[in-house]
Design a protein around this motif. Structure first.
Motif, PDB file in Angstrom:
ATOM      1  N   THR A 140      43.136   5.334  12.804  1.00  0.00           N
ATOM      2  CA  THR A 140      44.427   4.987  12.213  1.00  0.00           C
ATOM      3  C   THR A 140      44.672   3.475  12.252  1.00  0.00           C
ATOM      4  O   THR A 140      45.208   2.910  11.302  1.00  0.00           O
ATOM      5  N   ARG A 141      44.277   2.803  13.346  1.00  0.00           N
ATOM      6  CA  ARG A 141      44.506   1.362  13.443  1.00  0.00           C
ATOM      7  C   ARG A 141      43.394   0.561  12.779  1.00  0.00           C
ATOM      8  O   ARG A 141      43.544  -0.647  12.578  1.00  0.00           O
ATOM      9  N   GLY A 142      42.279   1.216  12.454  1.00  0.00           N
ATOM     10  CA  GLY A 142      41.167   0.510  11.814  1.00  0.00           C
ATOM     11  C   GLY A 142      41.547  -0.131  10.493  1.00  0.00           C
ATOM     12  O   GLY A 142      41.317  -1.332  10.287  1.00  0.00           O
ATOM     13  N   PRO A 143      42.134   0.624   9.526  1.00  0.00           N
ATOM     14  CA  PRO A 143      42.517   0.010   8.250  1.00  0.00           C
ATOM     15  C   PRO A 143      43.527  -1.120   8.392  1.00  0.00           C
ATOM     16  O   PRO A 143      43.448  -2.120   7.661  1.00  0.00           O
ATOM     17  N   ALA A 144      44.472  -0.994   9.334  1.00  0.00           N
ATOM     18  CA  ALA A 144      45.459  -2.064   9.538  1.00  0.00           C
ATOM     19  C   ALA A 144      44.782  -3.331  10.048  1.00  0.00           C
ATOM     20  O   ALA A 144      45.095  -4.446   9.606  1.00  0.00           O
ATOM     21  N   PHE A 145      43.820  -3.172  10.953  1.00  0.00           N
ATOM     22  CA  PHE A 145      43.088  -4.323  11.474  1.00  0.00           C
ATOM     23  C   PHE A 145      42.243  -4.972  10.378  1.00  0.00           C
ATOM     24  O   PHE A 145      42.180  -6.206  10.262  1.00  0.00           O
ATOM     25  N   ILE A 146      41.593  -4.156   9.549  1.00  0.00           N
ATOM     26  CA  ILE A 146      40.755  -4.689   8.469  1.00  0.00           C
ATOM     27  C   ILE A 146      41.604  -5.430   7.446  1.00  0.00           C
ATOM     28  O   ILE A 146      41.217  -6.492   6.941  1.00  0.00           O
ATOM     29  N   GLU A 147      42.784  -4.904   7.151  1.00  0.00           N
ATOM     30  CA  GLU A 147      43.676  -5.562   6.196  1.00  0.00           C
ATOM     31  C   GLU A 147      44.064  -6.971   6.691  1.00  0.00           C
ATOM     32  O   GLU A 147      44.088  -7.928   5.917  1.00  0.00           O
ATOM     33  N   GLU A 148      44.330  -7.079   7.989  1.00  0.00           N
ATOM     34  CA  GLU A 148      44.677  -8.393   8.542  1.00  0.00           C
ATOM     35  C   GLU A 148      43.454  -9.294   8.633  1.00  0.00           C
ATOM     36  O   GLU A 148      43.551 -10.512   8.487  1.00  0.00           O
ATOM     37  N   LEU A 149      42.278  -8.696   8.863  1.00  0.00           N
ATOM     38  CA  LEU A 149      41.038  -9.475   8.903  1.00  0.00           C
ATOM     39  C   LEU A 149      40.733 -10.074   7.531  1.00  0.00           C
ATOM     40  O   LEU A 149      40.257 -11.210   7.417  1.00  0.00           O
ATOM     41  N   ASN A 187      36.679   3.694  18.191  1.00  0.00           N
ATOM     42  CA  ASN A 187      36.463   4.766  19.152  1.00  0.00           C
ATOM     43  C   ASN A 187      37.826   5.256  19.632  1.00  0.00           C
ATOM     44  O   ASN A 187      38.660   4.452  20.074  1.00  0.00           O
ATOM     45  N   ARG A 188      38.063   6.554  19.503  1.00  0.00           N
ATOM     46  CA  ARG A 188      39.333   7.152  19.908  1.00  0.00           C
ATOM     47  C   ARG A 188      40.518   6.468  19.217  1.00  0.00           C
ATOM     48  O   ARG A 188      41.489   6.048  19.850  1.00  0.00           O
ATOM     49  N   ARG A 189      40.388   6.306  17.901  1.00  0.00           N
ATOM     50  CA  ARG A 189      41.443   5.749  17.052  1.00  0.00           C
ATOM     51  C   ARG A 189      41.763   4.288  17.356  1.00  0.00           C
ATOM     52  O   ARG A 189      42.822   3.796  16.994  1.00  0.00           O
ATOM     53  N   GLU A 190      40.841   3.601  17.979  1.00  0.00           N
ATOM     54  CA  GLU A 190      41.084   2.196  18.337  1.00  0.00           C
ATOM     55  C   GLU A 190      39.833   1.371  18.034  1.00  0.00           C
ATOM     56  O   GLU A 190      38.735   1.729  18.469  1.00  0.00           O
ATOM     57  N   PRO A 191      39.936   0.257  17.263  1.00  0.00           N
ATOM     58  CA  PRO A 191      38.779  -0.625  17.063  1.00  0.00           C
ATOM     59  C   PRO A 191      38.281  -1.169  18.391  1.00  0.00           C
ATOM     60  O   PRO A 191      39.065  -1.712  19.183  1.00  0.00           O
ATOM     61  N   ASP A 192      36.982  -1.006  18.676  1.00  0.00           N
ATOM     62  CA  ASP A 192      36.465  -1.417  19.975  1.00  0.00           C
ATOM     63  C   ASP A 192      35.214  -2.290  19.886  1.00  0.00           C
ATOM     64  O   ASP A 192      34.682  -2.714  20.912  1.00  0.00           O
ATOM     65  N   ALA A 193      34.702  -2.565  18.654  1.00  0.00           N
ATOM     66  CA  ALA A 193      33.494  -3.390  18.543  1.00  0.00           C
ATOM     67  C   ALA A 193      33.412  -4.003  17.152  1.00  0.00           C
ATOM     68  O   ALA A 193      33.942  -3.452  16.182  1.00  0.00           O
ATOM     69  N   LEU A 194      32.743  -5.155  17.075  1.00  0.00           N
ATOM     70  CA  LEU A 194      32.474  -5.823  15.805  1.00  0.00           C
ATOM     71  C   LEU A 194      30.978  -6.083  15.704  1.00  0.00           C
ATOM     72  O   LEU A 194      30.355  -6.531  16.667  1.00  0.00           O
TER      73      LEU A 194
END
Length: 357
Positions: A140-149, A187-194
């Protein structure tokens, strides 16, 4: 004759405690200062002695500060050099010596910069073009993080992962003239690696991502513009750090638009890379004038004109996160036959004063 009970004062109780511990009377005064509170069993007395020691320490610190200030003032009046300032010992300035620390006169290092994988982008022969994608199971937070990236990195494009393998995505990106790929792992609905891959020939860096704060969660955050940002890389001192810094630098255009007042910062401290995204703002405020100065300038023509001063401040745009390098691999991503330039292992963390970037 037997020794009877004697009335003990605070000092007598401490002396008796020191004697019981085998200190003897010759070390009573010395040991009293060192272990005074812990030797007193009575709670009220112990608290009073602790408060007195704390007060004496505060007074002594104030005296030292006043003495240093007086010595500095005296040196300025006499035109002498001020006394040297004491530098506090920190983990950074007491780090273990490292042979790989870059030196300004290292000709081999600068010669290697002209021939490495990032030289075309950094010489502005090629415009950076970034492909951003995710792992197969997004959160769920992945797309929001990518949008800001995407708002941070200019000329970055998002492609949905779907069921494609990473090797096919790499081939597609090479054919479309992308210079880098960023894979956001969750991982578990939270971005944890790049995973950052330089194209076409690598290298590939795997970072652990932590302490992610999205823009909406930052108080009084700003909205970034479309201007090309200024890039600040701080404290990448070793050869490995220099290589990682050039990889990060190759993600951004090398001709920043300073009118946009955007700043992207990667600050390395103790092998943790802290990411911040700011814009700086100039504000004009009225300057407070001292009444004495007003009286002195009564005859001036502009005595009624308000005096102004320009204040510069930073406004954070987000996101905010921390990176920790796990592996640096030769070439593009390959889990089976890939060769690694550097791998972080648990046995490397035996000393707190040993850093690799």
């Amino acid at each position: 004759m037997g020794t009877g009970k004697r009335k003990k004062s605070d000092d007598g109780e401490v002396e008796a405690a020191v004697e019981r511990r085998g200190g003897g009377r010759e070390g009573v005064k010395e040991k009293k200062q060192r272990a005074l509170p812990s030797m007193i069993k009575n709670k009220e007395k112990r608290s009073a002695v602790h408060a007195k020691l704390k007060r004496d320490k505060r007074i002594e610190k104030r005296k030292k500060a006043k003495a240093q200030e007086a010595a500095l003032q005296r040196a300025l009046e006499l035109g002498e050099e001020p006394p040297p300032k004491k530098v506090p010992r920190t983990i950074e300035n007491t780090r273990e010596p490292d042979e790989t620390v870059c030196k300004p006169d290292d000709e081999e290092l600068f010669a290697g910069n002209d021939a490495d994988e990032f030289s075309e982008v950094l010489k502005q022969d090629v415009t950076p073009k970034i492909l951003v994608t995710t792992c197969r199971f997004n959160s769920t937070r992945g797309p929001a993080f990518i949008e800001e990236l995407l708002s941070v990195i200019p000329n970055a494009h998002y492609y949905k992962r779907g069921t494609y393998e990473l090797k096919k995505i790499i081939e597609y990106a090479k054919n479309k003239d992308f210079t880098s790929i960023i894979v956001v792992h969750t991982n578990r609905r939270e971005p944890d690696a790049l995973l950052i891959m330089n194209l076409p020939d690598g290298p590939t860096a795997h970072f652990k991502l932590s302490n992610l704060v999205l823009r909406k969660d930052i108080k009084n955050h700003g909205r970034p513009t479309s201007h090309k940002p200024e890039l600040v890389l701080n404290n990448f001192t070793t050869r490995l750090g220099h290589r990682i810094g050039r990889m990060i630098q190759s993600l951004f255009p090398q001709d920043p638009n300073f009118r946009g007042r955007r700043v992207v910062t990667f600050h390395n401290q103790r092998d943790f890379i802290f990411f911040r995204h700011h814009r700086y703002i100039f504000e004009t405020k009225e300057k407070k004038v001292d009444p004495k100065d007003k009286a002195a300038n009564k005859g001036a023509k502009e005595k009624n004109a308000p005096q102004q001063k320009v204040i510069a401040r930073l406004q954070e745009c987000g996101p905010r996160f921390t990176l920790k390098l796990i592996t640096l691999q030769h070439g593009t991503f390959d889990t089976k036959g890939g060769e690694y330039e550097w791998v972080h292992k648990p046995e490397m963390d035996t000393s707190r004063r040993r850093f690799f970037l």
